[in-house]
Design an enzyme around this catalytic site. Structure first.
Site, short mmCIF file in Angstrom:
data_model
loop_
_atom_site.label_atom_id
_atom_site.label_comp_id
_atom_site.label_asym_id
_atom_site.label_seq_id
_atom_site.Cartn_x
_atom_site.Cartn_y
_atom_site.Cartn_z
N LYS A 1 -2.20 15.79 -5.03
CA LYS A 1 -1.10 14.43 -5.10
C LYS A 1 -0.34 14.62 -6.28
CE LYS A 1 -1.85 9.05 -4.40
NZ LYS A 1 -2.62 7.95 -4.56
N SER B 1 -2.18 4.76 -0.98
CA SER B 1 -1.17 6.07 -0.88
C SER B 1 -0.83 7.57 -0.53
CB SER B 1 -0.88 5.46 -2.65
OG SER B 1 -2.64 5.56 -3.66
N SER C 1 -6.96 3.93 -1.54
CA SER C 1 -5.57 5.56 -0.65
C SER C 1 -6.08 7.06 -0.44
CB SER C 1 -4.66 5.49 -2.61
OG SER C 1 -4.02 4.80 -2.70
N1 GLN Z 1 -3.10 0.20 -0.92
C1 GLN Z 1 -3.92 -0.24 -2.67
C2 GLN Z 1 -2.29 -0.24 -3.27
O1 GLN Z 1 -1.78 -0.50 -3.08
C3 GLN Z 1 -4.55 1.12 -2.91
C4 GLN Z 1 -3.73 1.86 -4.03
C5 GLN Z 1 -4.32 2.87 -4.24
O2 GLN Z 1 -5.38 2.99 -3.71
N2 GLN Z 1 -4.00 4.21 -5.08
O3 GLN Z 1 -2.95 -0.62 -4.45
#
Ligand code: GLN
Length: 481
Positions: free
Chosen positions: A77, A152, A176
């Site tokens: 990532k 994400s 994420s």
């Molecule tokens: N969907 C969550 C957010 O928008 C998780 C993001 C993450 O785990 N980096 O914060």
């Protein structure tokens, strides 16, 4: 032509010379090119991957033993530092920035013989649930390209789903890794906070962030975790606990203990009825197979998403203050007359809308007049959840939940209301708030054809039980399918 199933089988194929690292890398590069429209990779390290593959082939030919991840093709990532390579957090503000050191996880992957094939698209600074917040365009779900892959770590999930790499490293601050794994029909593992070093991981919310693994199988995830976990002098929040053999854990068939699920989670109005039905049916199957599965009460479900967003935005507002147009990447080259104008313009042009929203929100909850009402209150809820977690794991070895309330939605479908998007995190953020490990297992298919997962969580540093049960449940689902 070689077809990848598991790292173990791949290693056998290498040993019997049914394939080579070079051939395999070439094969993957072809598929990456063919499926470029998925937008999973921001950059492919083509020449370098081939060079490394050739060196690994030579080392085998010279009779050297294979390292544990010898030739394994890994995608990372775009929030994980790989020395000498661009790393942008899918943000314009880091355009042109190159990592000046390796993240510890990368260092360990390389030492274990892995081939890093490229860096993967994600939501900007890992903020989002659909990969639509990337400055470099959305990623498409390979099962249905009109749909999001989740986020994400969307690019990392699609890369595994579409066969563009064998495993990916993502990051999980509130789901994420697990949520995109759910949307893409693969395995997504978030280890305990402090199990894997965060050194070289671009920070979103430091007391929540953890590097996680996206893989085709539980066994592969276990094998990668075994390599990247463990003590690190560069990250004081990493535990010095020894790293058990996670790959052995997956071969154990003993039932490790009682399983609990939150009654309120399965009865929540936001849960898709088909997901609810599938999970209840699976609980029935588990009981039939000899597992004890109990419903327990948890009255805090609707408090956890707000708590998560107050605390993570507060941490993000501080973490992201370093991007000022001076020290990293992008600087506005407009007509600014003062230093402060330059900061403002660089940050306004460099950050996307969602990141700006969270910085503003974070500054708001930390501001003098509101600190106690929001930040202190949220910290109190976090403590309460930690206490509750201890109570649960005194009696149970595992907590079972849905991963996401509904399967992958269409690109653009949830863009108008940020709160609606946030609420989709209802089942994943708990693990990050209290620091326990969680995994999403690709067990189910919705009547609409899309995959969705089952989520398991265990106590702090009990990845052994998590992986053991995961393997058992994958097996159970297979035998009764
Ligand atoms: N969907 C969550 C957010 O928008 C998780 C993001 C993450 O785990 N980096 O914060």
């Amino acid at each position: 032509m070689f077809r990848f199933t598991t790292i173990k089988d791949y290693h056998q194929a290498l040993q019997s010379a049914a394939t080579s690292c070079t051939d395999t890398v070439q094969q993957y590069l072809t598929v990456i090119r063919e499926r470029a429209s998925l937008n999973a990779f921001l950059e492919v390290f083509e020449t370098e991957a081939l060079q490394r593959a050739a060196a690994l082939d030579q080392s085998r030919a010279a009779g050297k033993p294979m390292e544990p991840l010898h030739g394994v093709i890994v995608g990372i990532k775009d929030v994980i530092c790989y020395q000498g390579h661009a790393v942008t957090a899918s943000s314009r503000i880091l355009a042109g920035y190159k990592a000046i050191y390796h993240a510890t996880a990368i260092e360990k992957l390389l030492a274990a013989g892995a081939i890093i094939i490229g860096r993967q698209n994600c939501d900007e600074f890992a903020m989002g649930s659909s990969n639509e917040n990337s400055a470099y365009g959305p990623v498409k779900n390979f099962i249905d390209t009109s749909r999001v892959p989740g986020g994400s770590s969307g690019g990392s999930a699609v890369a595994v789903q579409a066969g563009l790499c064998m495993v990916s490293l993502g990051s999980d601050t509130g789901g994420s890794v697990r949520q995109p794994a759910d949307f893409c029909g693969i395995v997504g593992l978030k280890p305990t906070y402090g199990r894997v070093s965060r050194y070289g991981l671009i920070a979103y919310a430091s007391s929540f962030d953890q590097i996680g693994i996206l893989a085709n199988t539980v066994a592969d995830a276990a094998q990668v975790l075994e390599i990247i976990a463990g003590e690190d002098a560069f990250d004081s929040t990493v535990a010095s606990l020894p790293v058990p053999s996670y790959s052995q854990a997956t071969a154990d068939h003993q039932i490790p203990g009682k399983i609990a699920y939150f009654r309120q989670a399965l009865e929540h109005p936001s849960l898709d009825p088909a997901i609810q039905a599938a999970i209840y049916a699976f609980i029935g199957q588990l009981k039939h197979a000899g597992y004890q599965v109990d419903a327990i009460d948890f009255d805090w479900l609707d408090a956890i998403v707000p708590t998560y967003y107050v605390l993570t935005t507060a941490e993000a507002s501080s973490n992201l203050s370093r991007y000022d147009g001076v020290r990293y990447g992008f600087r506005s080259d407009g007509e600014e007359h003062t230093l402060s104008d330059m900061y403002t313009q660089s940050r306004s042009k460099g950050f996307g809308k969602e990141v700006q929203r969270r910085i503003l929100l974070g500054n708001f909850v930390l501001s003098a007049g509101y600190f106690d009402a929001y930040f202190t209150k949220a910290q109190q809820v976090r403590q309460l959840l930690a206490n509750k977690t201890q109570e649960i794991f005194a009696d149970y070895c595992c907590l079972l939940l849905p991963t996401v309330p509904a399967p992958a939605f269409r690109i653009g479908e949830k863009n108008t209301d940020p709160v609606e998007m946030f609420l989709g995190d209802i089942y994943t953020v708990f693990a990050n708030l209290v620091g326990i490990p969680g995994i999403s297992l690709p067990l189910f298919r919705h009547p609409n054809g899309l995959p969705f997962g089952l989520q398991l969580m265990t106590s702090h540093f009990d990845e052994v039980t998590l992986l053991k049960l995961s393997q058992q449940m994958m097996q159970l689902a297979k035998t009764s399918a």
